[in-house]
Design an enzyme around this catalytic site. Structure first.
Site, PDB file in Angstrom:
ATOM      1  N   HIS A   1     -31.671  -3.316  -1.644  1.00 57.64           N
ATOM      2  CA  HIS A   1     -30.849  -4.456  -1.224  1.00 57.64           C
ATOM      3  C   HIS A   1     -30.236  -5.140  -2.444  1.00 57.64           C
ATOM      4  CE1 HIS A   1     -29.796  -8.209   0.929  1.00 57.64           C
ATOM      5  NE2 HIS A   1     -29.698  -7.389   1.949  1.00 57.64           N
ATOM      6  N   PRO A   2     -28.926  -5.409  -2.413  1.00 59.43           N
ATOM      7  CA  PRO A   2     -28.226  -5.901  -3.608  1.00 59.43           C
ATOM      8  C   PRO A   2     -28.122  -7.414  -3.730  1.00 59.43           C
ATOM      9  CG  PRO A   2     -26.626  -5.309  -1.954  1.00 59.43           C
ATOM     10  CD  PRO A   2     -27.994  -5.059  -1.332  1.00 59.43           C
ATOM     11  N   CYS A   3     -28.925  -8.169  -2.977  1.00 62.51           N
ATOM     12  CA  CYS A   3     -28.725  -9.617  -2.918  1.00 62.51           C
ATOM     13  C   CYS A   3     -28.871 -10.300  -4.275  1.00 62.51           C
ATOM     14  CB  CYS A   3     -29.688 -10.238  -1.910  1.00 62.51           C
ATOM     15  SG  CYS A   3     -31.421  -9.867  -2.223  1.00 62.51           S
ATOM     16  N   LYS A   4     -29.712  -9.786  -5.162  1.00 64.72           N
ATOM     17  CA  LYS A   4     -29.936 -10.421  -6.463  1.00 64.72           C
ATOM     18  C   LYS A   4     -29.205  -9.725  -7.604  1.00 64.72           C
ATOM     19  CE  LYS A   4     -32.684 -14.022  -6.045  1.00 64.72           C
ATOM     20  NZ  LYS A   4     -32.389 -15.322  -6.670  1.00 64.72           N
TER      21      LYS A   4
ATOM     22  N   ASP B   1     -36.058 -13.332  -2.348  1.00 59.13           N
ATOM     23  CA  ASP B   1     -35.264 -12.163  -1.979  1.00 59.13           C
ATOM     24  C   ASP B   1     -35.901 -10.855  -2.425  1.00 59.13           C
ATOM     25  OD1 ASP B   1     -33.080 -13.492  -0.691  1.00 59.13           O
ATOM     26  OD2 ASP B   1     -32.467 -14.176  -2.674  1.00 59.13           O
TER      27      ASP B   1
END
Length: 308
Positions: free
Chosen positions: A233-236, A97
């Site tokens: 991007h805030p996925c992690k 990611d």
């Protein structure tokens, strides 16, 4: 832009939850996001809520109108991200990611892809001196003065000759991501004379390892206009925050054990043995800004004073 469009649809379709899972998942409810924002504004006055002076704001009904997003303006950026990379000689490895870690061999890369938890721990370990100072601790004049002197000394060590042509400024925004239930950062850059930066120019201030995976070009979602920004991007975010929260807990626990041992030697009774050493939910954004600096190393986020 396809990625941005899909992200917007996901934000729109994801249901809102008001059940707190902060301690187990690292995620926030909208109410917890507001608490964390209030703490950030209190500790760092350069940050503020959007307030009621914006006529072109696209409001989310699950947040107070005056607390849709946080903003700090004209944050200096003196060097491009590549200047920081050139000083590093360690290898990096992809942890999925878009997140990459330093100092790993090829064999460790393969095993790392199979162990998500160790990846997140390694990413969190890159953030040094993670300490949070509570309100009552920061009110002591002597300690605060000493902290300020230390910060000024550190600044003196880092002084470099900056050409006006390389100096940039950023408006930073933090809003709530409904799809990931964490804060999300947006950056809008300007040249020294005030001209808006192009997306390619703003990407120069994103660490190279993250440009193609973690950063996205998209309009600011909370404005009705079409102001272009770069989002992180805030996925992690939630997983890394969980690890950082444990790091804070362990650090405080060690400090309390040391104090308890000292009190025992002096025959003092420890009256704080039942205190929770964990990170409070209102302190979330202070830690969030700490690890965002790994993505934007040249942007001088205001996180190094009273709140640490």
């Amino acid at each position: 832009m396809l990625r941005s469009t899909l992200s917007n649809w996901r934000e729109y379709l994801t249901p809102i939850t008001h059940t707190s899972t902060f301690e187990t998942t690292g995620q926030l409810t909208p109410e917890e996001f507001v608490k964390a924002g209030d703490y950030l504004v209190h500790m760092f006055p350069t940050w503020r809520w959007n307030g009621t002076d914006y006529n072109n704001v696209s409001y989310k009904d699950f947040l107070p109108k005056e607390k849709q997003f946080l903003i700090t303006r004209k944050v200096p950026c003196k060097l491009r991200a590549s200047n920081f990379v050139e000083t590093q000689t360690t290898e990096t490895r992809d942890v999925g990611d878009g997140w990459e870690l330093e100092g790993q061999s090829e064999g460790e890369r393969e095993s790392g892809r199979e162990d998500t938890k160790s990846n997140e721990e390694a990413l969190a370990s890159n953030i040094e001196d993670l300490q949070i100072v509570d309100d009552d601790e920061s009110e002591g004049g002597g300690d605060e003065e000493q902290l300020l002197q230390n910060e000024l000394a550190d600044d003196d060590d880092d002084i470099v000759d900056i050409k006006p042509s390389t100096l940039r400024y950023y408006d930073l925004y933090i809003t709530y991501s409904t799809s990931y239930r964490v804060p999300k950062m947006y950056l809008c850059g300007f040249a020294n004379e005030g001209t808006p930066l192009s997306p390619d120019q703003m990407f120069e201030d994103i660490a190279p390892d993250y440009r193609s995976k973690t950063a996205t070009i998209e309009p600011l979602p909370f404005f009705k206009g079409n102001q272009i920004s770069v989002s992180i991007h805030p996925c992690k975010h939630a997983n890394v925050m969980k690890v950082l929260m444990e790091k804070v807990r362990a650090s405080r626990h060690r400090a309390r054990d040391t104090e308890a041992q000292k009190n025992a030697e002096e025959d003092w009774e420890d009256l704080q043995s039942d205190i929770d050493d964990g990170l409070r939910v209102d302190q979330y954004l202070v830690v969030f800004l700490k690890f965002i600096t790994s993505v934007t190393p040249g942007i001088e986020h205001d996180y190094t004073m009273e709140g640490w």
